[in-house]
Scaffold this active site. Structure first.
Site, PDB file in Angstrom:
ATOM      1  CG  ASP A  82       1.728   0.293  -8.087  1.00 29.93           C
ATOM      2  OD1 ASP A  82       0.596   0.186  -7.596  1.00 29.93           O
ATOM      3  OD2 ASP A  82       2.000  -0.023  -9.263  1.00 29.93           O
ATOM      4  CD  GLU A 123      -7.594   1.266 -12.975  1.00 29.40           C
ATOM      5  OE1 GLU A 123      -7.975   1.960 -12.009  1.00 29.40           O
ATOM      6  OE2 GLU A 123      -6.799   1.688 -13.836  1.00 29.40           O
ATOM      7  CB  THR A 177     -11.123   4.825  -9.790  1.00 33.02           C
ATOM      8  OG1 THR A 177     -10.908   5.182 -11.152  1.00 33.02           O
ATOM      9  CG2 THR A 177     -10.781   3.370  -9.602  1.00 33.02           C
ATOM     10  CD  GLU A 198     -11.343   0.629  -6.144  1.00 31.05           C
ATOM     11  OE1 GLU A 198     -10.327   1.244  -6.578  1.00 31.05           O
ATOM     12  OE2 GLU A 198     -11.487  -0.581  -6.244  1.00 31.05           O
ATOM     13  CG  ASN A 199     -10.503   6.751  -1.987  1.00 30.10           C
ATOM     14  OD1 ASN A 199     -10.977   5.641  -1.774  1.00 30.10           O
ATOM     15  ND2 ASN A 199      -9.499   7.244  -1.282  1.00 30.10           N
ATOM     16  CB  ALA A 200      -8.507   7.953  -8.146  1.00 29.24           C
ATOM     17  CG  LEU A 201      -5.195  10.337  -6.500  1.00 32.19           C
ATOM     18  CD1 LEU A 201      -5.009  11.786  -6.914  1.00 32.19           C
ATOM     19  CD2 LEU A 201      -3.959   9.519  -6.851  1.00 32.19           C
ATOM     20  NE  ARG A 221      -3.357   0.969  -1.174  1.00 36.63           N
ATOM     21  CZ  ARG A 221      -3.777  -0.044  -1.919  1.00 36.63           C
ATOM     22  NH1 ARG A 221      -3.978  -1.214  -1.370  1.00 36.63           N
ATOM     23  NH2 ARG A 221      -3.965   0.103  -3.184  1.00 36.63           N
TER      24      ARG A 221
END
Length: 459
Positions: free
Chosen positions: A113, A197, A357, A395-398, A431
């Site tokens: 975030d 989520e 994720t 998705e990738n988490a990191l 991202r």
């Protein structure tokens, strides 16, 4: 042998300019603060330039958060779509598709975030008046990321229920962007909890409450959740079970073996009370998902968009018997019970996509003393979606920019089960940021997008 793609999977891939057959379309998440608090586009020129670059790399589209706290900030039922009108128009001009996330949570305090966007002012006002509208742990700590699902159907937000507020927001979004639905906007991801989520806020990082790889804590101590627990215990003929959640489940940063409830031998999670509680706690989450999905489905019916739901990749302590961090988050998954099949079945009833994720992670990269097993977890979830005949997206988490992560994503995007290929319907990359456009990272990313589009079979 290969299974025929389900109609939903086929339609997702063919919902574009052309059906690519094999291969997985790649989307990129744009920054969380792409729309400013003043309802404008953040760094307008830079955003245009970046969209242009994504398009030239063969990216299918972008994912953007449509924040409840920005759009309906000032007053109930007053929606300001400023910023989003321009962003969506920009995506359309660059012929990029959009996955729009209905973000009913607060931004700030979780992994990645980069900004703070609170819930709408009038919602915060109501929570301040009645703090039980916030998720609460056994020590009375309140969590303000998302309105507690315990109050889903109660008219606690200026005369409307939270579920009505979410439905009204989605309807307003549909009516305002009707001309782009099914063409530019191809997917609506419906936020169902913290970080968007479907889960409880069991591992809050804010103020250092939780640190990886702690087991987290149950979030069922607001009065609305407790009254539901009480009713469930009475219905089960065990009124004593209804007074509280487990009191021996340790603290946020404990490990399973530190606690009476989660330990492997004779842990409370295997007792009749433990099973009753975990059934109730996980069912409350499923019912919450069902309520919001029913609304979303009827609102976006025949609009040419897919509906998706994000499920969190909780891979730490996955190698233990009790899977404590999954249990506190609301996923009743243990060595003896599959917790992802019920979630996949619930999504199947509404024709939704399961977005998962941690696709980029390898087991051996994670701390093995914490029994992390992201690859095994991804496989379990893929199997659950296959059984329930639900499309799987990832998705990738990191943030990762290295070829090792790209290879892992490529591998996970098409898993083999008994000789059958299970291909994801889409992958969203986390991202868009300055690091992504750094020369070496960008070169690797462009090659990755190309490989994903060609599909595993091409290599």
């Amino acid at each position: 042998m290969e299974t025929e793609a389900t109609p939903a999977e086929r339609e997702y891939k063919e919902g574009g300019a052309k059906a690519t057959g094999k291969g997985v379309p790649v989307y990129v998440m744009i920054p969380l603060d792409s729309v400013t608090m003043g309802n404008g586009v953040n760094t307008w020129e830079g955003m245009k330039e970046r969209m242009q670059k994504l398009k030239s790399a063969g990216v299918e589209g972008v994912m953007m958060d449509v924040w409840w706290g920005l759009v309906e900030r000032e007053a109930p039922g007053t929606y300001n779509w400023g910023g989003y009108v321009e962003l969506l128009e920009m995506a359309k001009q660059h012929v990029l598709k959009v996955q729009a996330v209905m973000s009913f949570h607060k931004c700030g305090g979780n992994v990645g975030d980069s900004c703070t966007i609170p819930l709408p002012n009038w919602v915060v006002e109501e929570i301040n008046k009645d703090p039980d509208l916030a998720y609460t742990d056994q020590w009375g700590r309140r969590n303000y990321e998302y309105v507690s699902l315990g109050s889903d159907t109660l008219p606690v937000l200026k005369g409307r229920t939270p579920v009505q507020c979410y439905a009204d927001f989605m309807r307003a979004f549909r009516d305002n962007f009707k001309h782009l639905l099914g063409d530019t906007i191809v997917e609506i991801q419906v936020g169902m909890g913290p970080s968007g989520e479907l889960r409880y806020p069991s591992y809050p990082e804010q103020n250092g409450t939780w640190k990886f790889p702690g087991i987290g804590a149950f979030q069922c101590y607001d009065k609305y959740m407790l009254s539901s627990l009480k009713a469930a215990a009475e219905a089960a003929g065990k009124p004593k079970w209804g007074s509280t959640g487990p009191t021996d489940a340790g603290h946020y940063n404990n490990w399973p073996e530190d606690t009476q409830f989660f330990r492997r031998e004779g842990g409370g999670w295997t007792s009749p009370y433990g099973e009753f509680f975990l059934n109730w706690y996980s069912q409350m989450l499923l019912d919450h998902g069902e309520r919001i999905l029913s609304s979303a489905k009827s609102i976006f019916q025949d609009m040419g968009v897919k509906i998706s739901v994000k499920v969190s990749g909780i891979h730490w302590h996955y190698g233990t018997r009790s899977h404590a961090p999954e249990l506190t988050a609301g996923y009743y998954n243990t060595r003896f019970r599959d917790g992802y099949i019920p979630i996949a079945q619930m999504l199947a009833r509404h024709g939704a996509i399961l977005n998962f994720t941690c696709i980029e992670m390898r087991d051996h990269e994670q701390p093995q003393d914490a029994r992390c097993a992201p690859e095994k977890l991804v496989r379990q979830v893929a199997l659950a979606t296959r059984k329930a005949r639900v499309p799987l997206a990832g998705e990738n988490a990191l943030p990762r920019y290295d070829e090792t992560a790209h290879e892992q994503i490529l591998r996970a995007s098409s898993l083999n089960f008994d000789g059958e290929e299970r291909e994801m319907c889409a992958f969203t990359y986390l991202r868009m940021n300055p690091d992504l456009f750094q020369a070496d990272n960008w070169r690797r990313f462009v090659a990755f997008v190309k490989k994903m589009k060609e599909g595993k079979n091409a290599h």
